[in-house]
Motif scaffolding. Structure first.
Motif, PDB file in Angstrom:
ATOM      1  N   GLU A  57      58.233   3.320  81.697  1.00  0.00           N
ATOM      2  CA  GLU A  57      57.990   1.941  82.211  1.00  0.00           C
ATOM      3  C   GLU A  57      58.271   2.125  83.793  1.00  0.00           C
ATOM      4  O   GLU A  57      59.215   2.603  84.309  1.00  0.00           O
ATOM      5  CB  GLU A  57      59.055   0.694  81.746  1.00  0.00           C
ATOM      6  CG  GLU A  57      58.862   0.711  80.253  1.00  0.00           C
ATOM      7  CD  GLU A  57      59.837  -0.275  79.609  1.00  0.00           C
ATOM      8  OE1 GLU A  57      61.006  -0.498  80.532  1.00  0.00           O
ATOM      9  OE2 GLU A  57      60.203  -0.282  78.498  1.00  0.00           O
ATOM     10  N   LEU A  58      57.315   1.513  84.528  1.00  0.00           N
ATOM     11  CA  LEU A  58      57.390   1.374  86.152  1.00  0.00           C
ATOM     12  C   LEU A  58      57.349   0.077  86.499  1.00  0.00           C
ATOM     13  O   LEU A  58      56.346  -0.440  86.904  1.00  0.00           O
ATOM     14  CB  LEU A  58      56.263   2.255  86.732  1.00  0.00           C
ATOM     15  CG  LEU A  58      56.704   3.619  86.875  1.00  0.00           C
ATOM     16  CD1 LEU A  58      56.816   4.518  85.673  1.00  0.00           C
ATOM     17  CD2 LEU A  58      55.318   4.358  87.826  1.00  0.00           C
ATOM     18  N   PRO A  59      58.510  -0.715  86.687  1.00  0.00           N
ATOM     19  CA  PRO A  59      58.483  -2.272  86.799  1.00  0.00           C
ATOM     20  C   PRO A  59      58.159  -2.421  88.449  1.00  0.00           C
ATOM     21  O   PRO A  59      57.727  -3.421  88.762  1.00  0.00           O
ATOM     22  CB  PRO A  59      60.052  -2.559  86.529  1.00  0.00           C
ATOM     23  CG  PRO A  59      60.681  -1.289  86.731  1.00  0.00           C
ATOM     24  CD  PRO A  59      59.852  -0.369  86.103  1.00  0.00           C
ATOM     25  N   LEU A  93      55.967  -9.698  76.568  1.00  0.00           N
ATOM     26  CA  LEU A  93      54.894 -10.665  76.361  1.00  0.00           C
ATOM     27  C   LEU A  93      53.488 -10.016  75.871  1.00  0.00           C
ATOM     28  O   LEU A  93      52.770 -10.750  75.148  1.00  0.00           O
ATOM     29  CB  LEU A  93      54.799 -11.516  77.423  1.00  0.00           C
ATOM     30  CG  LEU A  93      55.883 -12.573  77.492  1.00  0.00           C
ATOM     31  CD1 LEU A  93      55.793 -13.325  78.926  1.00  0.00           C
ATOM     32  CD2 LEU A  93      56.090 -13.567  76.337  1.00  0.00           C
ATOM     33  N   ALA A  94      53.104  -8.853  76.376  1.00  0.00           N
ATOM     34  CA  ALA A  94      52.122  -8.126  76.092  1.00  0.00           C
ATOM     35  C   ALA A  94      52.009  -7.534  74.603  1.00  0.00           C
ATOM     36  O   ALA A  94      50.942  -7.432  74.080  1.00  0.00           O
ATOM     37  CB  ALA A  94      51.899  -6.783  77.028  1.00  0.00           C
ATOM     38  N   THR A 131      53.543  -7.627  85.962  1.00  0.00           N
ATOM     39  CA  THR A 131      52.996  -7.470  84.665  1.00  0.00           C
ATOM     40  C   THR A 131      53.428  -6.111  84.081  1.00  0.00           C
ATOM     41  O   THR A 131      53.305  -5.743  83.089  1.00  0.00           O
ATOM     42  CB  THR A 131      51.629  -7.333  84.974  1.00  0.00           C
ATOM     43  OG1 THR A 131      51.180  -6.375  86.128  1.00  0.00           O
ATOM     44  CG2 THR A 131      50.913  -8.827  85.395  1.00  0.00           C
ATOM     45  N   ALA A 132      54.304  -5.492  84.780  1.00  0.00           N
ATOM     46  CA  ALA A 132      54.876  -4.174  84.257  1.00  0.00           C
ATOM     47  C   ALA A 132      56.351  -4.265  84.017  1.00  0.00           C
ATOM     48  O   ALA A 132      57.029  -3.182  83.840  1.00  0.00           O
ATOM     49  CB  ALA A 132      54.514  -2.917  85.235  1.00  0.00           C
ATOM     50  N   GLY A 133      56.984  -5.305  84.561  1.00  0.00           N
ATOM     51  CA  GLY A 133      58.361  -5.763  84.343  1.00  0.00           C
ATOM     52  C   GLY A 133      58.547  -5.724  82.784  1.00  0.00           C
ATOM     53  O   GLY A 133      57.754  -6.004  81.911  1.00  0.00           O
ATOM     54  N   VAL A 139      61.103  -2.139  74.373  1.00  0.00           N
ATOM     55  CA  VAL A 139      60.700  -3.337  74.284  1.00  0.00           C
ATOM     56  C   VAL A 139      62.012  -4.466  74.719  1.00  0.00           C
ATOM     57  O   VAL A 139      63.171  -4.049  74.224  1.00  0.00           O
ATOM     58  CB  VAL A 139      60.064  -4.029  73.173  1.00  0.00           C
ATOM     59  CG1 VAL A 139      60.907  -3.924  72.043  1.00  0.00           C
ATOM     60  CG2 VAL A 139      59.347  -5.254  73.334  1.00  0.00           C
ATOM     61  N   THR A 140      61.722  -5.429  75.408  1.00  0.00           N
ATOM     62  CA  THR A 140      63.031  -6.450  75.540  1.00  0.00           C
ATOM     63  C   THR A 140      62.919  -7.246  74.209  1.00  0.00           C
ATOM     64  O   THR A 140      62.207  -7.543  73.657  1.00  0.00           O
ATOM     65  CB  THR A 140      62.192  -7.546  76.743  1.00  0.00           C
ATOM     66  OG1 THR A 140      61.741  -6.543  77.971  1.00  0.00           O
ATOM     67  CG2 THR A 140      63.515  -8.393  77.079  1.00  0.00           C
TER      68      THR A 140
END
Length: 329
Positions: free
Chosen positions: A37-39, A52-53, A44-46, A106-107
């Protein structure tokens, strides 16, 4: 033998950096690579946009105050989904021929409820029905997400889903601020907190994967987490207090995975030696009354939280150091 993996996030702001991150984890964490992951590429990458995606059946949009549930997906929600698919295309291409274990992140439902707003404002956390719907949407979305991952990387025989819950401690302690900032949301009872996590863990398990829960926050209710059916507990070693020792000892003895964040995630003037980090883990195991020889196969070494804020050079070094420590253990 111990293994090493990453928490998930890495530094970088471009698509090229994402491809480099995938190569890094595939090359240095070959026993347990993860979907990077690259926030730093934006909201949209956070972690919230990413979750949510993945969530199924919910629409969202980005408002000045942050992500909000809506009747139809806004442009930023569509971008988050598109970016996730694009990233998975990159992972699929570079991981072609890979066999073994792979991890994705995933969150979790409670951190998501504490960061996403309802359609009329205020956090989802404030509404019993809304937070239940969000957790169930995440659970169903993970079933679909795992099916997609299996199709993309068909050589993986063991998938791990890491549920990131940095806000869980604040949720159960009633420390999440309201949108106005003048109040705090009510404490969530442990039975409800456990139930929502169980829905998500069950969905992951039913999809043929194993769920770990990760938190880098102090006072995370690890004993409650351990009762949700998770196969692994992941935490920064510095964040574990005396009250957590029994929970983690029981987890290791029961054959669950324990992932320990011990390699600093921020640039160090003098990097710690692998021997020093190995000794630290051995002292911790001794404190738990566990034999390093038998506990080692259930241990995973990781950098601590916050690797996205490091320089690319230090991030790569931290990943390599994690792998070295795991081998030495």
């Amino acid at each position: 033998m111990s293994t090493a993996t990453g928490i998930g996030s890495l530094p970088g702001t471009t698509d090229t950096a994402y491809a480099e991150a995938v190569r890094l984890v595939l090359g240095e964490l070959s026993d347990l690579p993860h979907v990077p992951e690259l926030p730093g590429r934006g909201v949209t990458a956070g972690m919230t946009g990413r979750a949510l995606a993945v969530a199924d059946g919910l629409a969202a949009d980005l408002q000045p105050a942050g992500w909000r549930l809506t009747d139809s997906s806004g442009i930023d929600h569509r971008r988050a989904r598109s970016l996730l698919a694009q990233d998975l295309d990159t992972v699929e291409e570079l991981a072609r021929g890979y066999t073994g274990t792979f991890k994705t992140q995933v969150t979790g439902p409670w951190t998501l409820a504490a960061t996403v707003e309802k359609p009329r404002g205020d956090k989802v956390l404030s509404d019993h029905g809304a937070r239940r719907e969000l957790a169930q949407s995440l659970a169903e979305g993970l079933r679909v997400h795992l099916a997609d991952l299996r199709r993309r990387i068909d050589g993986v025989d063991r998938w791990v889903v890491q549920l990131d819950e940095p806000a869980l401690a604040a949720v159960v302690a009633g420390r999440v601020p309201t949108s106005s900032g003048y109040g705090r949301h009510r404490t969530i009872d442990l039975p409800e907190a456990s139930a929502h996590l169980e829905w998500v863990v069950e969905a992951v398990t039913d999809a043929g994967a194993e769920a770990w829960l990760h938190s880098c926050a102090p006072q995370t209710p690890w004993s409650m987490v351990a009762g949700t059916g998770v196969a692994g507990l992941s935490a920064d070693l510095d964040m574990l207090g005396p009250a957590d020792l029994d929970t983690f000892a029981e987890a290791v003895e029961a054959g669950r995975t324990t992932a320990l964040g011990i390699v600093p995630s921020t640039d160090q003037a003098t990097a710690p030696s692998d021997a020093r980090l190995v000794e630290r883990v051995q002292r911790w195991l001794d404190m738990l009354g566990l034999d390093p020889e038998t506990a080692g196969e259930h241990l995973v070494v990781t950098p601590t939280c916050g690797l996205a804020g490091a320089t690319p050079a230090w991030a790569a070094r931290a990943v390599r150091l994690s792998a070295t420590v795991a081998r030495n253990l």
